[in-house]
Design a protein around this motif. Structure first.
Motif, PDB file in Angstrom:
ATOM      1  N   ILE A  15      16.740 -21.383 -53.335  1.00 35.03           N
ATOM      2  CA  ILE A  15      15.299 -21.103 -53.323  1.00 35.03           C
ATOM      3  C   ILE A  15      14.553 -22.247 -52.645  1.00 35.03           C
ATOM      4  CG2 ILE A  15      13.249 -20.839 -54.792  1.00 35.03           C
ATOM      5  CD1 ILE A  15      15.064 -19.515 -56.861  1.00 35.03           C
ATOM      6  N   ILE A  17      10.407 -23.479 -52.119  1.00 32.80           N
ATOM      7  CA  ILE A  17       9.015 -23.228 -52.506  1.00 32.80           C
ATOM      8  C   ILE A  17       8.129 -24.322 -51.915  1.00 32.80           C
ATOM      9  CG2 ILE A  17       7.374 -23.134 -54.425  1.00 32.80           C
ATOM     10  CD1 ILE A  17       9.525 -21.845 -56.118  1.00 32.80           C
ATOM     11  N   LYS A  18       7.059 -23.910 -51.252  1.00 30.94           N
ATOM     12  CA  LYS A  18       6.093 -24.850 -50.692  1.00 30.94           C
ATOM     13  C   LYS A  18       4.929 -24.996 -51.665  1.00 30.94           C
ATOM     14  CE  LYS A  18       4.003 -23.704 -46.788  1.00 30.94           C
ATOM     15  NZ  LYS A  18       3.773 -23.496 -45.343  1.00 30.94           N
ATOM     16  N   SER A  19       4.578 -26.231 -52.008  1.00 30.64           N
ATOM     17  CA  SER A  19       3.452 -26.487 -52.899  1.00 30.64           C
ATOM     18  C   SER A  19       2.386 -27.271 -52.150  1.00 30.64           C
ATOM     19  CB  SER A  19       3.915 -27.282 -54.134  1.00 30.64           C
ATOM     20  OG  SER A  19       4.065 -28.650 -53.803  1.00 30.64           O
ATOM     21  N   ASP A 137       6.168 -19.302 -47.421  1.00 29.38           N
ATOM     22  CA  ASP A 137       5.603 -20.135 -48.485  1.00 29.38           C
ATOM     23  C   ASP A 137       6.602 -20.279 -49.623  1.00 29.38           C
ATOM     24  OD1 ASP A 137       3.097 -20.725 -47.338  1.00 29.38           O
ATOM     25  OD2 ASP A 137       2.304 -18.779 -47.965  1.00 29.38           O
ATOM     26  N   ALA A 138       7.375 -19.233 -49.868  1.00 24.58           N
ATOM     27  CA  ALA A 138       8.440 -19.247 -50.876  1.00 24.58           C
ATOM     28  C   ALA A 138       9.498 -18.243 -50.441  1.00 24.58           C
ATOM     29  CB  ALA A 138       7.888 -18.890 -52.258  1.00 24.58           C
ATOM     30  N   LEU A 152       8.805 -13.869 -57.087  1.00 23.63           N
ATOM     31  CA  LEU A 152       8.012 -14.900 -56.415  1.00 23.63           C
ATOM     32  C   LEU A 152       6.733 -14.318 -55.821  1.00 23.63           C
ATOM     33  CD1 LEU A 152      10.812 -16.942 -54.589  1.00 23.63           C
ATOM     34  CD2 LEU A 152       9.409 -17.724 -56.502  1.00 23.63           C
ATOM     35  N   TYR A 156       3.901 -16.618 -57.244  1.00 24.29           N
ATOM     36  CA  TYR A 156       3.572 -17.761 -56.387  1.00 24.29           C
ATOM     37  C   TYR A 156       2.078 -17.814 -56.077  1.00 24.29           C
ATOM     38  CZ  TYR A 156       3.331 -20.849 -52.356  1.00 24.29           C
ATOM     39  OH  TYR A 156       2.993 -21.860 -51.499  1.00 24.29           O
ATOM     40  N   GLY A 165       5.804 -25.856 -59.005  1.00 18.96           N
ATOM     41  CA  GLY A 165       6.724 -25.248 -58.047  1.00 18.96           C
ATOM     42  C   GLY A 165       8.175 -25.445 -58.451  1.00 18.96           C
ATOM     43  N   ALA A 169      10.813 -22.524 -59.464  1.00 16.39           N
ATOM     44  CA  ALA A 169      12.129 -22.386 -58.830  1.00 16.39           C
ATOM     45  C   ALA A 169      13.219 -22.219 -59.887  1.00 16.39           C
ATOM     46  CB  ALA A 169      12.414 -23.606 -57.961  1.00 16.39           C
ATOM     47  N   SER A 172      13.023 -18.888 -61.555  1.00 22.56           N
ATOM     48  CA  SER A 172      13.562 -17.856 -60.666  1.00 22.56           C
ATOM     49  C   SER A 172      15.083 -17.793 -60.753  1.00 22.56           C
ATOM     50  CB  SER A 172      13.132 -18.141 -59.225  1.00 22.56           C
ATOM     51  OG  SER A 172      11.730 -18.154 -59.102  1.00 22.56           O
TER      52      SER A 172
END
Length: 222
Positions: A15, A17-19, A137-138, A152, A156, A165, A169, A172
């Motif tokens: 996975i 993920i952008k925060s 973005d994810a 997500l 998200y 984030g 993850a 998830s």
């Protein structure tokens, strides 16, 4: 190509993920009882500011990562600046595409999530065996990724913090993993916007994020 894509689908989950504060990579690694679990098999560092998570045939991932490292270091030597994350994603995708069009070679049986922070800010890209690369973005790849992607899409938010984030993850991974508790099967890396440097997340910190993830899950259940 169908076999290569199926190999990715059967790989354990990865996975990205952008925060608002950086980028998170998280993977599930199913270690055997006597295996040394502190060595990460599915997360790689390409440059100071770029990391990769893989799903599928991991030896193929190592080949692509070595290629990406050479490209990143060449960029530093020639231009005296860190390479853009998208540039690395495109370079890997171009390499993968070449292995789809010639006789006597097979496509790479791996998909990669590239995460990093460059002069344009935080970035997250997915490359697949066909040579496609797409920004996200994810994103999730591997076994159960369809279910995780759906989760997500609902969970998200663009202004999510780095801690949130990381917890998302892990939540998830728990969603589709056979192990719904514990952190031995979880590995994580973070590249934050301030330092622009990838760091491995230690077990104690992963446990804190896992506790946050379990709290989020229980709140959703109530």
């Amino acid at each position: 190509m169908e076999y290569a894509i199926e190999t990715v689908r059967r790989g354990t989950l990865a996975i990205g993920i952008k925060s608002k504060d950086g980028v998170i990579l998280a993977v599930e690694e199913k270690a055997r009882k006597l295996q040394i679990s502190n060595v990460t098999q599915k997360i790689f560092q390409v440059d100071d500011h770029i990391g990769v998570a893989a799903a599928g045939y991991i030896p193929d991932a190592r080949t692509q990562v070595d290629h990406a490292r050479f490209f990143a270091q060449s960029n530093r030597l020639i231009y005296d600046e860190p390479v853009d994350v998208e540039g690395v994603a495109k370079n890997i995708a171009d390499m993968a595409q070449q292995f789809t069009q010639y006789a006597g070679v097979r496509p790479f049986g791996v998909a990669l999530i590239l995460a990093g922070v460059d002069k344009n800010g935080s970035a997250l890209f997915l490359t697949d065996p066909s040579g496609t690369y797409i920004g996200y973005d994810a994103v999730a790849i591997g076994a159960g990724s369809d279910q995780v992607t759906e989760f997500l899409e609902k969970s998200y938010k663009a202004d999510i913090s780095l801690d949130e984030g990381a917890a998302l993850a892990i939540e998830s991974i728990y969603l589709v993993s056979e192990e719904k508790t514990g952190t031995r099967h979880l590995k994580m890396a973070i590249i934050d916007n301030k330092t622009k440097t990838m760091r491995k997340v230690e077990d104690e910190e992963i446990e804190r994020y896992a506790s946050m993830a379990r709290d989020r899950t229980s709140k959703r259940g109530t």
